[in-house]
Structures are given as C-alpha cells and as structure tokens.
Motif scaffolding. Structure first.
Motif, PDB file in Angstrom:
ATOM      1  N   THR A 457       0.834  -1.202   0.000  1.00  0.00           N
ATOM      2  CA  THR A 457       0.000   0.000   0.000  1.00  0.00           C
ATOM      3  C   THR A 457       0.865   1.247   0.000  1.00  0.00           C
ATOM      4  O   THR A 457       0.606   2.211  -0.737  1.00  0.00           O
ATOM      5  N   GLU A 458       1.928   1.233   0.815  1.00  0.00           N
ATOM      6  CA  GLU A 458       2.829   2.388   0.892  1.00  0.00           C
ATOM      7  C   GLU A 458       3.568   2.601  -0.428  1.00  0.00           C
ATOM      8  O   GLU A 458       3.675   3.722  -0.920  1.00  0.00           O
ATOM      9  N   LEU A 459       4.089   1.522  -1.011  1.00  0.00           N
ATOM     10  CA  LEU A 459       4.801   1.661  -2.276  1.00  0.00           C
ATOM     11  C   LEU A 459       3.871   2.153  -3.377  1.00  0.00           C
ATOM     12  O   LEU A 459       4.299   2.861  -4.297  1.00  0.00           O
ATOM     13  N   GLY A 460       2.588   1.775  -3.290  1.00  0.00           N
ATOM     14  CA  GLY A 460       1.614   2.150  -4.298  1.00  0.00           C
ATOM     15  C   GLY A 460       1.136   3.581  -4.211  1.00  0.00           C
ATOM     16  O   GLY A 460       0.387   4.040  -5.079  1.00  0.00           O
ATOM     17  N   ARG A 461       1.545   4.303  -3.173  1.00  0.00           N
ATOM     18  CA  ARG A 461       1.234   5.731  -3.060  1.00  0.00           C
ATOM     19  C   ARG A 461       2.198   6.522  -3.941  1.00  0.00           C
ATOM     20  O   ARG A 461       3.413   6.417  -3.793  1.00  0.00           O
ATOM     21  N   LYS A 462       1.658   7.298  -4.838  1.00  0.00           N
ATOM     22  CA  LYS A 462       2.514   8.080  -5.751  1.00  0.00           C
ATOM     23  C   LYS A 462       3.449   9.003  -4.978  1.00  0.00           C
ATOM     24  O   LYS A 462       4.573   9.279  -5.422  1.00  0.00           O
ATOM     25  N   ASP A 463       3.015   9.467  -3.815  1.00  0.00           N
ATOM     26  CA  ASP A 463       3.840  10.398  -3.025  1.00  0.00           C
ATOM     27  C   ASP A 463       4.603   9.674  -1.916  1.00  0.00           C
ATOM     28  O   ASP A 463       4.922  10.255  -0.884  1.00  0.00           O
ATOM     29  N   SER A 492      -0.878   4.524 -16.335  1.00  0.00           N
ATOM     30  CA  SER A 492      -1.787   3.962 -15.339  1.00  0.00           C
ATOM     31  C   SER A 492      -1.576   4.549 -13.948  1.00  0.00           C
ATOM     32  O   SER A 492      -2.311   4.213 -13.016  1.00  0.00           O
ATOM     33  N   ILE A 493      -0.588   5.411 -13.793  1.00  0.00           N
ATOM     34  CA  ILE A 493      -0.233   5.918 -12.462  1.00  0.00           C
ATOM     35  C   ILE A 493      -1.364   6.766 -11.888  1.00  0.00           C
ATOM     36  O   ILE A 493      -1.887   7.675 -12.541  1.00  0.00           O
ATOM     37  N   GLN A 494      -1.758   6.422 -10.666  1.00  0.00           N
ATOM     38  CA  GLN A 494      -2.825   7.105  -9.934  1.00  0.00           C
ATOM     39  C   GLN A 494      -2.259   7.607  -8.597  1.00  0.00           C
ATOM     40  O   GLN A 494      -1.134   7.260  -8.225  1.00  0.00           O
ATOM     41  N   PRO A 495      -3.021   8.376  -7.829  1.00  0.00           N
ATOM     42  CA  PRO A 495      -2.519   8.800  -6.514  1.00  0.00           C
ATOM     43  C   PRO A 495      -2.238   7.625  -5.574  1.00  0.00           C
ATOM     44  O   PRO A 495      -1.292   7.668  -4.787  1.00  0.00           O
ATOM     45  N   ASN A 496      -3.066   6.549  -5.681  1.00  0.00           N
ATOM     46  CA  ASN A 496      -2.898   5.392  -4.806  1.00  0.00           C
ATOM     47  C   ASN A 496      -3.112   4.106  -5.602  1.00  0.00           C
ATOM     48  O   ASN A 496      -3.671   4.126  -6.701  1.00  0.00           O
TER      49      ASN A 496
END
Length: 577
Positions: A457-463, A492-496
């Motif tokens: 989940t953390e890695l998948g956060r763009k920020d 495909s990059i999203q905020p989360n």
C-alpha cells in the motif's frame, strides 16, 4: 498455443520446475522446464464435487503460522498471494485454476458453469458467463450475477484501488479507468458501463477492443461477488461476506483469523475445494525462524500446523539435510521475480539509476534469503515461467556487482537515497546487504523500515517517501500481458494503488505496449520478450532473483500444495491425519 472452440489454450501454464542458471547472469533458457495446462471447455471439469483426496477425512483444526497479517481480505483490494490463498477458502470467483499432477493448471468455471462463452465466435469482445445453480452466501441467500457485477464495479473506486485493474481498464477501454465512471460509491451507478446483467444467472462483458485473456483475468479476486447490502466500503476488509466453504468466525487484526464452516456451501457446485478441517486458524506473529523450529520439533498442536514462511537461511542446511523432514517439506520453483524498483520521481538521473543497477550485489542478497535453495539470480523482469521468456542482462555487474563501474557513472557524486524495506525478518536481513553494496559504490543509503502489513500500500502511493525498494511480482497468468502493462505503463499511475512503483512513463514505449496488447496470445510472446529488454534500458527496475519455496508442515497435516499459479501454499485440499 491452439484454439479450442472460442477459447485460447495456453501451452505453458505453470511454474518452471528447473532453473539452474547461476552467477549474475540469470537463468539459462535451455535449463527451464515448464508445466503444461490450459483452459477446459469440458463442462464436467467445472462441475463438483472435487475428487476426494486419498486418505483424507473431515475434522480437526488446522493451524497456519504466519509472520504478518494480511494487508487486505477484501477481494477487490487483494493483490498479495498469501491473502489470495486465504481467500480461496471463503471467496469464490467466476473462474479458477484447478491444479493437477506435476503442477498442471487447468482453468475451469468456479461460480460460472465454465470458463466463458465468446459471443462473437473468437473475436473476444463480448463474453457471457452463466452462474451455477445452488450457489449461496454464508447466510443462505443466493449468489447472483448482479452481485458479481457489483463486486467488479466497486473495483473502479479510488478508495479501494489496491487490487488488479485489468477488468476496470478493459471495460473502460482506458488505463485511466475511473476518469468517467468512479464506481458505486459517491453516487455512481451500481453496475459499471460495459457490464450487462440478465436475470439472476447471466453476466455479459462488452468490450470496445478484443480481450481474449478475460477467462484468466476472472480467476483473480476482482470477480468475487459482493452483495451491495453487505458492502461496508473500506471496512469490508474486516469481514468479507463468504461465498466459499468457510466463513470468518473471528478476526483480530495483527493477531488471529479463525475460519469456520459455511454450512450453505454446496460441494456439488465446487470442482476445486474440499473443506476437510472443521476450522482453520491463522496466527500472526511468529518469525520464520520460530515457525521452522516449531515444525522441526513437531510437538503437540504443532503437529497440526503449517509454517507459511520459507525456511530462513540459517536453518536451510538443517532442513535439507534431515531425511525425516522430506515428507513434510513443501518446495519448488516459484513464479516470482524480486526486483529493485527505483522511484524515478526522485531519482531522475538516468546515470544514477544505471549506477544503482551495476552496484547491485545479487549474490549477497540471495545469501540473505537462503541461498540457492530459495533463489536463483534474475536479470529479466519477465520470469522463465512466462511464455516466450528470453534471457538478457542489460547492466551486467557480475554476480556481486561492479562498484567501479557504478563509481564511473556517478562521476564523483555521492547521492543520498532512502531505501524502504519490509520490516520483517526477510527485509531486516536484506536491507544491510543492499546498503553495503550501494555504499561500496559511492551512494549514501538511509534505511527506512515499512510496516509489512502496509508495505505494498505504501509503495503504491505516488507520493511515497522512498527512493527505491525491493518488491516482487508474479504473472497473473503466464504471458507478458500479465506483467509489463501492469508494472511499466506510466499512463496507469494514480494517486494510490499503483503497481508501476517505479513511476516511469515513456510515450514511445507505451505505444509498443499497446501494439503487443492487441495481438492474440499465441502471437505476442516475442513482442513481450523484446519489450522486457527495451524497458530494462530505462533502469527504472532492476531484477534481483527468481524465488523458490521451501517450507514445512506438521506431521499430522496432509494435502498442502505449492500453487504453481500463486507461488505460495494453498489449502483447498488440506486435511488432518
């Protein structure tokens, strides 16, 4: 590959059973042996009950020891294999892989009467699925096509974006899948555009482009049915409504998950699951060392237990050298590629990323995870288990890395980078090996631990706050279509909920992804292999190793299988002696 009726049959659906490549050069193409399998169009293969397991009987409490809790148990949010294994016990999907002898995989209907019907005679743009009779939830209510459609539709929602995105992208015909339809939350329609429900039993998918891999995509938990009345949004994670042979009795996050029988599950509808134990209890917390030592001791209740984690490095010789443990060992080549993903939002300099690739010490990392018994060096993002795999080594630093070449590329710079690692025994052993190799090459490395229950989940956060990390991936089915578009398409990059955790985007490369995606599966293997190598030149991801599995069970446990699909233990045939 060959077509059977309107279905695409894949001629290599399984993990490789042999890969003897060594050094820093990855596997050898001539040393890879793949299992076979395909999609079954025989209706009998999708019917239950599953054939009885010799010697198995009902009863008892199976204990599964696991270091960390699951990130998610909500099917639409799940993309981690241990959770997907657990979900097979209480959730069903439209299709599912049935594993036979020697790891052979056959895709059959699970909730559906079969793997699907192409309504256009092999054009793959309109697919029909019919649900079986007698399907019920844990409260005895009927499972309907509308529930399956609702489950798929909620996967569009940004609030629960951690799961697979294939269906959302295919239905919307866009990698930016929730640009117009955002799911049933916040006032959206209950059913996504492109899904058609006819009565209680029929669900039709309408696509604007061919998607011949749909039967494969529907074995992922995205197609788990969810009754709208039971949907609690993000809180649904705590008690997914059971459609399988077990249901959640109690769930204490971080401590214990107890499953008990779902009396409304009908074995006659299920070609895969058996449900022999009365209860299945997951206990979270024991380290891999503790789990393994308990299995070796085989005392009391641990005779009825399974160690979910691999045997740690220090205990590998003790396990492999003890002949009495052989019958209690679950082992084999897995489908995972572990790779270093570089956050290109923060590490923008191509030469710095190339220096990181040359500095990587695969040999040292493999030693931390258990040596040759548990890993093989990897230099390709595609696994040898993927059809058409070809070996290459773009930044060849040798088995232990090339610090001199890395320093040459850095040209006197000493970049300070944050390495985010899983704060579990695996990550704690790996992090110093990564740090030492990088610092030898001139980098300054800050180690930052990440809660393993929230790692992806953390890695998948763009920020996210990290410069690089080591993560892993297994193809959802064995073609490049289930790897490269997921991990490398920057559009495909999203905020989360991102799977492209290198956050790199290249327009010319993306166009080639689109072209390969439009090809039939039996024509695209070479294209995916070429794209694998082309992607490597960006130095956004650096392969590290291909995984192997080695774990133990108690002496009174039978029927545990290493899934050649998931690459982890599965319990659909488990029983207690």
């Amino acid at each position: 590959m060959a077509a059977v009726g309107a279905m695409v049959v894949v001629a290599a659906l399984g993990a490789c059973s042999k890969n003897t490549g060594g050094g820093g050069n990855g596997g050898n193409e001539n040393d890879v042996t793949k299992n076979t399998g395909g999609i079954s169009n025989n209706p009998k293969d999708s019917q239950g009950p599953a054939p009885a397991v010799a010697g198995a009987k009902q009863g008892g409490d199976l204990q599964i020891l696991q270091t960390s809790d699951f990130e998610h148990l909500d099917g639409q949010r799940t993309y981690v294999v241990q959770a997907m294994s657990a979900e097979q016990l209480f959730s069903r999907t439209l299709t599912m892989f049935k594993q036979g002898k020697n790891g052979k995989l056959t895709l059959v209907g699970d909730l559906a009467t079969g793997p699907g019907k192409d309504l256009d005679g092999s054009k793959c743009m309109n697919w029909e699925y019919t649900l079986k009779d007698g399907l019920k939830y844990e409260d005895g209510s009927a499972i309907t096509a509308k529930d399956v459609a609702y489950g798929i539709s909620r996967s569009f929602s940004s609030q629960i974006a951690e799961g697979p995105h294939y269906l959302a992208q295919w239905l919307s015909n866009s990698v930016d899948y929730n640009k117009t339809y955002k799911g049933p939350y916040n006032g959206g329609a209950d059913i996504a555009p492109g899904l058609e429900v006819k009565g209680d039993k029929t669900l039709i998918f309408h696509f604007k482009a061919p998607h011949c891999d749909l039967p494969f995509a529907l074995q992922l938990p995205t197609s788990t049915p969810v009754p709208k009345a039971q949907d609690k949004g993000a809180k649904y994670d705590l008690h997914p409504f059971s459609s399988g042979p077990y249901k959640i009795k109690t769930y204490n996050r971080g401590s214990k998950l107890v499953l008990e029988r779902n009396k409304y599950w009908d074995a006659k509808t299920d070609p895969i699951r058996h449900a022999y134990p009365n209860t299945i209890t997951y206990t979270f917390g024991p380290t891999d060392t503790t789990e393994t030592n308990r299995m070796i001791a085989d005392a009391g209740p641990d005779q009825y237990a399974v160690a979910q984690e691999n045997v740690p490095q220090a205990l590998v010789p003790k396990v492999t050298g003890n002949a009495s443990l052989k019958n209690r060992t679950i082992s084999g080549q897995g489908p995972f590629v572990y790779y270093m993903a570089i956050n290109t939002q923060t590490v923008k300099d191509q030469k710095v990323r190339e220096a990181m690739a040359y500095a990587l010490d695969r040999k040292a990392i493999i030693q931390t995870v258990g040596g040759d018994a548990l890993a093989t060096p990897a230099t390709t993002l595609l696994s040898p288990t993927v059809i058409g795999w070809k070996n290459y080594n773009t930044f060849d630093g040798g088995a232990s890395g090339n610090a001199a070449k890395a320093k040459e590329l850095l040209a006197g710079k000493k970049p300070k980078l944050i390495f985010g690692y899983r704060n579990n025994p695996w990550g704690q052993r790996l992090a110093p090996a990564v740090q030492q190799a990088m610092e030898k090459a001139g980098f300054q490395i800050v180690l930052k631990p990440v809660d393993p229950e929230n790692y992806f989940t953390e890695l998948g956060r763009k920020d996210n706050p990290f410069d690089f990390y080591i993560t892993d991936w297994a193809a959802d089915w064995p073609t490049g279509a289930a790897v490269l578009p997921v991990l490398t398409d920057g559009r495909s990059i999203q905020p989360n909920g991102n799977n492209d955790v290198s956050y790199y985007n290249d327009d010319a490369y993306n166009k080639k992804l689109d072209a390969a995606s439009k090809l039939p599966s039996d024509q695209s293997a070479d294209d995916w292999a070429k794209l694998d190598q082309e992607w490597s030149k960006f130095a956004a991801t650096v392969p590290v190793y291909f995984n192997k599995s080695l774990s133990l069970t108690g002496s009174k446990v039978g029927g545990v299988e290493l899934s050649t699909d998931l690459g982890t233990n599965v319990y659909t045939s488990v029983y207690l002696k």
